[in-house]
Design an enzyme around this catalytic site. Sequence first.
Site, PDB file in Angstrom:
ATOM      1  N   VAL A 126      -8.132 -44.398  82.727  1.00  0.00           N
ATOM      2  CA  VAL A 126      -8.116 -44.434  84.190  1.00  0.00           C
ATOM      3  C   VAL A 126      -8.562 -43.076  84.717  1.00  0.00           C
ATOM      4  CG1 VAL A 126      -6.636 -44.707  86.227  1.00  0.00           C
ATOM      5  CG2 VAL A 126      -6.343 -46.226  84.264  1.00  0.00           C
ATOM      6  N   ASP A 153     -11.753 -45.179  89.758  1.00  0.00           N
ATOM      7  CA  ASP A 153     -11.150 -45.409  91.065  1.00  0.00           C
ATOM      8  C   ASP A 153     -12.194 -45.948  92.048  1.00  0.00           C
ATOM      9  OD1 ASP A 153      -9.939 -45.052  93.648  1.00  0.00           O
ATOM     10  OD2 ASP A 153      -8.559 -43.645  92.701  1.00  0.00           O
ATOM     11  N   LYS A 155     -12.331 -45.467  95.068  1.00  0.00           N
ATOM     12  CA  LYS A 155     -12.691 -44.447  96.057  1.00  0.00           C
ATOM     13  C   LYS A 155     -13.642 -43.387  95.497  1.00  0.00           C
ATOM     14  CE  LYS A 155      -8.557 -42.797  96.884  1.00  0.00           C
ATOM     15  NZ  LYS A 155      -7.833 -43.581  95.849  1.00  0.00           N
ATOM     16  N   TYR A 185      -1.650 -41.904  94.606  1.00  0.00           N
ATOM     17  CA  TYR A 185      -0.653 -41.159  93.847  1.00  0.00           C
ATOM     18  C   TYR A 185       0.747 -41.732  94.084  1.00  0.00           C
ATOM     19  CZ  TYR A 185       2.305 -37.336  92.290  1.00  0.00           C
ATOM     20  OH  TYR A 185       3.267 -36.609  91.668  1.00  0.00           O
ATOM     21  N   GLU A 241       8.456 -42.652  76.416  1.00  0.00           N
ATOM     22  CA  GLU A 241       9.681 -42.166  77.046  1.00  0.00           C
ATOM     23  C   GLU A 241      10.388 -43.355  77.699  1.00  0.00           C
ATOM     24  OE1 GLU A 241       8.857 -39.253  80.030  1.00  0.00           O
ATOM     25  OE2 GLU A 241      10.929 -39.165  80.733  1.00  0.00           O
ATOM     26  N   LYS A 249      16.865 -39.822  90.887  1.00  0.00           N
ATOM     27  CA  LYS A 249      15.604 -40.571  91.007  1.00  0.00           C
ATOM     28  C   LYS A 249      15.834 -42.007  91.482  1.00  0.00           C
ATOM     29  CE  LYS A 249      12.572 -38.374  87.580  1.00  0.00           C
ATOM     30  NZ  LYS A 249      11.937 -38.596  86.265  1.00  0.00           N
ATOM     31  N   GLU A 318       6.377 -44.665  86.587  1.00  0.00           N
ATOM     32  CA  GLU A 318       7.364 -43.876  85.855  1.00  0.00           C
ATOM     33  C   GLU A 318       8.657 -44.634  85.549  1.00  0.00           C
ATOM     34  OE1 GLU A 318       5.674 -39.468  86.973  1.00  0.00           O
ATOM     35  OE2 GLU A 318       7.659 -39.992  87.733  1.00  0.00           O
ATOM     36  N   ARG A 377       1.139 -30.009  90.396  1.00  0.00           N
ATOM     37  CA  ARG A 377       2.292 -30.904  90.593  1.00  0.00           C
ATOM     38  C   ARG A 377       3.355 -30.679  89.510  1.00  0.00           C
ATOM     39  NH1 ARG A 377      -1.395 -35.545  91.085  1.00  0.00           N
ATOM     40  NH2 ARG A 377      -2.131 -35.628  93.222  1.00  0.00           N
ATOM     41  N   LYS A 400      -1.877 -31.793  80.669  1.00  0.00           N
ATOM     42  CA  LYS A 400      -3.194 -31.963  81.239  1.00  0.00           C
ATOM     43  C   LYS A 400      -4.162 -30.907  80.716  1.00  0.00           C
ATOM     44  CE  LYS A 400      -1.390 -33.145  85.880  1.00  0.00           C
ATOM     45  NZ  LYS A 400      -1.575 -34.529  86.003  1.00  0.00           N
TER      46      LYS A 400
END
Length: 426
Positions: A126, A153, A155, A185, A241, A249, A318, A377, A400
Amino acid sequence: MRLLKRGRLSLLFGLTLVLGSVWMLSLLNELRTDGSLTYGWWEYTDVDGGPEKQCNCSAILQGETEALEEAKLLTLSEDFQKSVEIPDEYYINAAKDCRNFKLSRKYFTFPLSKEEEEFPLAFSMVVHHKVQNFERLLRAIYAPQNIYCVHVDKKSETSVFAAIMAITSCFPNVFMVRRPVSVVYAAWPRVQADLNCMADLYNASTEWKYFINVCGQDFPLKTNLEMVRMLRSLKGRNSMESEQMPAEKKWRVTNVHQLVNGQIQGIGKQKEPPPFNLPIFSGNAYIVVSRGYIRSVLEDDRIQTLIEWAKDTYSPDEFLWATIQRIPGVPGSTRPNRKYDMTDMNAVARLVKWQGHEGPQDSLDAVYSECHGNHVREICVYGAGDLRWIIAQHHLFANKFDIDTDPIAIYCLEKYLRQKVLAELH
Ligand SMILES: *[C@@H]1O[C@H](CO)[C@@H](O)[C@H](O)[C@H]1NC(C)=O
Ligand SMILES: *[C@@H]1O[C@H](CO)[C@@H](O)[C@H](O)[C@H]1NC(C)=O
């Protein structure tokens, strides 16, 4: 160029005969007539390298201070950063001649072992920009027996779409997703992008054994053979995970969210509890799962209901995969009991350095040392200084990496992996 040793030569030809692949014979012949048929031909050499080649990767991988300081200076220089950039148009043109593109970029276009050939993998990729990140990632994980679905994407800029389309059209086993979505996001479409690729991959081939999803800022830490061995050792289990959801959360799944002007927002309304009283688990967007898990995601009625319920939550990527991983009857799953909780550090799916978990070596709270790149982030975008630690981890992929932050980190990692692949051929 390095001369090919006899043993390696016969190995390559042995491989060719086993595969019975006519075109590979012709490729080898071709390489031989221009005098460059060497085992070392497949290595990434300085001739192939961009401006990063002035770095000493072996010193960097060993964490040598001097080499790391030199690399840092280089990445900070604007001229260097500029020289590393590759415009989308380059890929659009280069991929017009697929044969030359694959040769010059040294893609492996034949399976490297029977073991790998018999254990094909499916990848969902992705991405939304930075074509160079994508192409280098694809090259690092590409194997002809695997299958790759690319979600660009909706966009994305036209040139990004065109460049990635051009690259994918060079490979029979790499395709663009049938139904691309516009990713937002922390909102549902991020999950939908993977779901659409899952459906296409499941439909396209019945052969593949495991599914792995990646984004444009991931890079592998293992060769395809190492991945295959790791996955076989899972014996059908999934690896991701999946932990009790921390109290702070919980709002993500107890409040109704909506997209407003392309952003996700709470609308001040309570959500119904999850269907079938399913316990919600916390995880991340990246998973390593068996074909059976994907079949459940696409066909199990309980999961279809859970998916509908999850569409107006915050950051469903998540918790959705982590929750499905604990539903009884899902292939490769584990029981919802806390004893089966798995952290991101113990799963093999993804290595991520969270800013909040960084700290000095002697700190009992710290999970890892400080980031050598920068943070986006609250996640570390790796620098060359992180490599020594990264390659010592068991994860299949790390997140990343970014050419714009540190092209040398990617350059040294891809060289390291290619050398490892060639060493496996011995
Ligand atoms: C690169 O670093 C390695 C490890 O320190 C060293 O042995 C080698 O000589 C260096 N190569 C160059 C070209 O400086
Ligand atoms: C994939 O989908 C197409 C069209 O819906 C269908 O005709 C085909 O049989 C499917 N293939 C597999 C392997 O399921």
